[in-house]
Each structure stands twice: as C-alpha cells, then as structure tokens.
Design a protein around this motif. Structure first.
Motif, short mmCIF file in Angstrom:
data_model
loop_
_atom_site.label_atom_id
_atom_site.label_comp_id
_atom_site.label_asym_id
_atom_site.label_seq_id
_atom_site.Cartn_x
_atom_site.Cartn_y
_atom_site.Cartn_z
N ALA A 76 0.84 -1.06 -0.19
CA ALA A 76 -0.05 -0.03 -0.08
C ALA A 76 1.02 1.30 -0.03
O ALA A 76 0.36 2.56 0.04
N VAL A 77 2.05 1.19 -0.24
CA VAL A 77 2.90 2.27 -0.30
C VAL A 77 3.14 2.69 -1.69
O VAL A 77 3.13 2.04 -2.80
N GLY A 78 2.87 3.90 -2.06
CA GLY A 78 2.86 4.44 -3.53
C GLY A 78 2.60 5.63 -3.72
O GLY A 78 2.16 6.36 -2.70
N MET A 79 2.44 6.28 -4.87
CA MET A 79 2.11 7.67 -5.43
C MET A 79 1.18 7.82 -6.03
O MET A 79 0.84 7.24 -7.09
N THR A 80 -0.04 8.65 -5.71
CA THR A 80 -0.86 9.01 -6.56
C THR A 80 -0.86 10.59 -6.84
O THR A 80 -0.38 11.49 -6.13
N ARG A 81 -1.11 11.06 -8.12
CA ARG A 81 -0.84 12.26 -8.52
C ARG A 81 -2.19 12.74 -9.52
O ARG A 81 -2.61 11.73 -10.34
N MET A 82 -2.53 13.83 -9.44
CA MET A 82 -3.65 14.20 -10.25
C MET A 82 -3.42 15.63 -10.67
O MET A 82 -2.78 16.52 -9.90
N GLU A 83 -3.60 16.05 -11.98
CA GLU A 83 -3.34 16.95 -12.98
C GLU A 83 -4.24 17.62 -13.64
O GLU A 83 -5.18 16.80 -14.17
N ILE A 84 -4.45 18.96 -14.02
CA ILE A 84 -5.18 19.29 -15.32
C ILE A 84 -4.44 18.89 -16.11
O ILE A 84 -3.32 19.41 -16.58
N ASN A 85 -5.04 18.31 -17.38
CA ASN A 85 -4.28 18.27 -18.58
C ASN A 85 -4.57 19.13 -19.50
O ASN A 85 -5.23 20.18 -19.42
N LYS A 86 -4.03 19.17 -20.71
CA LYS A 86 -3.98 20.01 -21.67
C LYS A 86 -5.36 20.43 -22.26
O LYS A 86 -5.58 21.66 -22.89
N SER A 87 -6.14 19.38 -22.05
CA SER A 87 -7.73 19.81 -22.70
C SER A 87 -8.60 20.26 -21.56
O SER A 87 -9.78 20.27 -21.67
N GLY A 88 -8.07 20.50 -20.47
CA GLY A 88 -8.71 20.92 -19.35
C GLY A 88 -9.46 19.80 -18.69
O GLY A 88 -10.30 19.96 -17.51
N GLY A 89 -9.22 18.77 -18.89
CA GLY A 89 -9.72 17.53 -18.23
C GLY A 89 -8.91 17.20 -16.88
O GLY A 89 -7.79 17.75 -16.77
N LEU A 90 -9.03 15.78 -16.50
CA LEU A 90 -8.23 15.44 -15.36
C LEU A 90 -7.23 14.47 -15.59
O LEU A 90 -7.64 12.98 -16.27
#
Length: 420
Positions: A331-345
């Motif tokens: 359960a060790v790990g990395m989650t990442r969320m960003e706005i993409n180039k089209s304005g989505g996720l």
C-alpha cells in the motif's frame, strides 16, 4: 474492577489511583498455572487432530460456522496452507467492474472480486472502474520485478567486515548456483552489499516467476547463508538469515524508488464531462484536494502519498489467495492528479511493492481459485497481468474516494450503505 473513565488519558495514574500497590502487583504478575485450554500439540491437518481440537472448542462456539459440510469435505486441500486447522471463515465477496486495462500484460476488461466487510468499499471501486472504462481504460505498465531477502552479519571490526565483503563479491556465481538449485522457478538476479560499521547486509534479489515468492526466496537464501557460514574466511560474531533490510511486510522508503514484488504505474485521462457525470465534481477541485492532502501526508510523515490503496489491495488479496500481510508494504505508493491540456483530469498511481502471484500459496484453494478464475488470471504466465490489474484497481479507488470528498458524498455514502 475500576470503571473506565473515558476522559482519562493517563491510564497508569488512573490504575495506580484506584488500585493499591499490592492489588496492582497481583493483577499484573505472571500466572504460571497450567491452562485448561489445551489443544493437540500436533500442527498437522488430520481427521484425528481436527476432532481433538473441536473437543475443546465446541463448548465455546458453533462448530458448523467454521467447519461446515463443504469445508469438512474439502479440508485436505488446506493441509499445506495452515497449521492447527479448525475450519474456514466466510467473508462476503463483491464484484466491481468492468475495469478496462490497457497494459503490457493485462489488456482487456476485468471483473474484480473483492472480499471485505467494509460497507461502501465495493461500491466505490465499482464506480471508479466504470469511470475508467468509460474513458477508454487505464494505461498500465509493469516497470520492474524483484523479491528480496537480506541476511545480516556482525563482525568485531570494520576491517573484518571489509575482508568478508572482499570475499563475498567473488562468490556471485557460486551463490547463484546454490540459490537456484532450491527452486525450479526462482532466479537470483543481483546481490547488493551494504556496510554499516562492523555490520554487513547482503541484499539478495530474485525473480520468482508467477509465484509471489516469499517462501521461495527464503529457502534459496537460507541455502546460500549456510554455505557462507561454512566457508567464509572471516567468521562473524553472529549472523541472521534476515537483517530487516528487505522491507518484508513493512512500509519503507527504500522500495518507494526501487521494487519489492512488482512495480507498476497506471494512468488515465478523464474529460471534464466524465468527471462531472460519474463523480459529481470538477477536475480543478480534485487537483486542489490532491495538493492539500499531499501536504497533509508530508506533515504526518507518510511514506508515499495516496488516499487508500490498502482498501483495494486487502480486498483483492484476500479474495484471490494472496498474503494479506503484504498489504503493509504493497500500500506504499504515489497518487498524482493534474489538469491536462484539454482541461480534463490526468490521474496516475505508482505502486512499487505489489506482492502477487497466480500460482502457489493460497491461489489454489477453492474459493480463491474461483476468484482468480473470475479475473481469468489463475495459473502460469498471469502474475504480471494481475499486478497491472491491481494498480488499475487502486487508480479506480483513488478517483472514486477523491471524487466523493470533493462532492461531499463520502460520509453520505457510508451512512447510506453501512446503516441499513
């Protein structure tokens, strides 16, 4: 007995205030009397041993709840998976999906069996899976594999430790032959040397085929360990088969950048419309949530950043015959969320310690075999695909829980599903 004060924080003072010194000493001192709860000392699964155990246990509980007719009929299949057998425990199993995975090894739609007693868990992963599938699926890539065991050796001085290492580095071919003679599937791929003062830690790294591999690498490394102890030109003061550098069943920072088990990364691009339709929130708000919780995780000293990989992995591991204790490291790990180039996720997860196998261990037991069959991932040649599915499942859960918090639905869902 004193009553428990729910506002009392200093329990030692509380007990000391309510009990005299003699009473406290009498309460806490060892009781060397013989226990009346005596079971057969033999750990093996035989009809005679099971009957002996239940002759004691039947006065404590309903035997049929643990040793039902089906378990009684199948009990021999558990012989190599359990000691002191008395029956089986039934857990509810739900199914989430379909979850579309576009991976190097997993490349289809999957129905995911999940064993849990936590209400709302399967519903959450089902929602995340359907969202990912509606977006065309999660891209998943197995990055690395390796299972480690790390013997430790203590010497009188750094000089002796150095002499020992000088010999060890000439023995790789010998160690490899010895280790691989104990298994038809395992391959010794590397040995790293770590010197800490007069201590030496040897990190043996293996590929374990389609087995999870913990027992395999223990047996193989033990054979090498015995050879070392017999042939080393510098005798250690003491030595142990594992010096706790492997990270076995413990969260650790080292494997966050390396691997133990299978390292997998998975990603998905979601349009604003899909985020709104399935999660009832916006990509911007989900990114804000990720930023705040990343800082919160850093403040709490978390190893890695994620919402709840452990929920997915524990439920999947139990359903599919994996070693559930490995969730501590998996359960060790990395989650990442960003706005993409089209304005989505854009959302991704990276898990360096997925410990799964599709042969051996508990994978051949009746219920666990059935769950792997639902996935289509039982048997040889399937473990890499199972690891990619596990990562995609964690991604589905991260999207769902973050969406629930952003939409204000997290508490409502638990209230609705957990309180009938």
């Amino acid at each position: 007995m004193p009553k428990l004060n729910l506002h009392q924080r200093d329990y030692v003072s509380f007990l000391g205030g309510e009990l005299s010194a003699d009473q406290l000493e009498q309460t806490l001192r060892p009781n060397l009397g013989r226990s009346s709860l005596r079971l057969t000392p033999s750990p093996y699964l035989t009809d005679k041993n099971v009957d002996k155990r239940w002759s004691v246990l039947e006065s404590l509980t309903d035997k049929s709840q643990l040793l039902d007719a089906t378990t009684e009929q199948q009990k021999e299949v558990y012989a190599i998976n359990i000691e002191h057998f008395i029956g089986t425990v039934k857990l509810p199993v739900g199914v989430a999906g379909p979850l579309r995975v576009n991976g190097l090894f997993a490349n289809e739609d999957y129905l995911i069996p999940l064993a849990t007693t936590e209400a709302a868990l399967v519903a959450s992963y089902n929602r995340g899976s359907q969202l990912i599938t509606a977006a065309g699926g999660a891209s998943a890539m197995l990055l690395n594999e390796g299972v480690t065991r790390t013997p430790g050796f203590a010497f009188h001085s750094l000089k002796e430790a150095g002499q020992f290492v000088a010999w060890v580095v000439t023995q790789y071919d010998t160690f490899k032959q010895i280790a691989e003679s104990t298994t038809s599937h395992g391959k010794l791929t590397d040995i790293n040397v770590n010197i800490e003062g007069n201590h030496v830690y040897l990190v043996f790294e293996y590929l374990t085929g389609d087995a999870s591999g913990q027992n395999m690498v223990t047996i193989a490394t033990n054979a090498v360990f015995e050879f070392i102890m017999e042939h080393t030109p510098v005798d250690p003061d003491y030595a142990f088969l594992d010096g706790n550098l492997s990270g076995d069943k413990k969260p650790n920072a080292h494997s966050l950048r390396s691997v133990r088990g299978k390292k997998v990364t998975a990603e998905v691009h979601l349009t604003k419309e899909l985020v709104e339709k399935y999660l009832h929130t916006t990509p911007e708000k989900m990114v804000q949530f990720g930023q705040m919780t990343t800082v919160g995780g850093a403040l709490s000293g978390t190893i890695g950043i994620n919402a709840h990989y452990a929920n997915a992995l524990a439920a999947l591991y139990i359903a599919c015959g994996q070693d559930a204790a490995c969730v501590a490291e998996s359960a060790v790990g990395m989650t990442r969320m960003e706005i993409n180039k089209s304005g989505g996720l854009y959302a991704s997860v990276t898990l360096p310690n997925i410990m799964v196998g599709t042969v051996g261990g508990g994978t051949g037991l009746p219920s666990q075999n059935a769950c792997l069959d639902i996935l289509g991932l039982h048997g040889n040649g399937k473990s890499q695909a199972l690891a990619e599915v596990a990562a995609a499942l964690c991604l589905a859960g991260e999207l769902s829980i973050v969406g629930a918090f952003c939409a204000g639905h997290f508490s409502r869902a638990h209230h609705k599903l957990a309180r009938k």
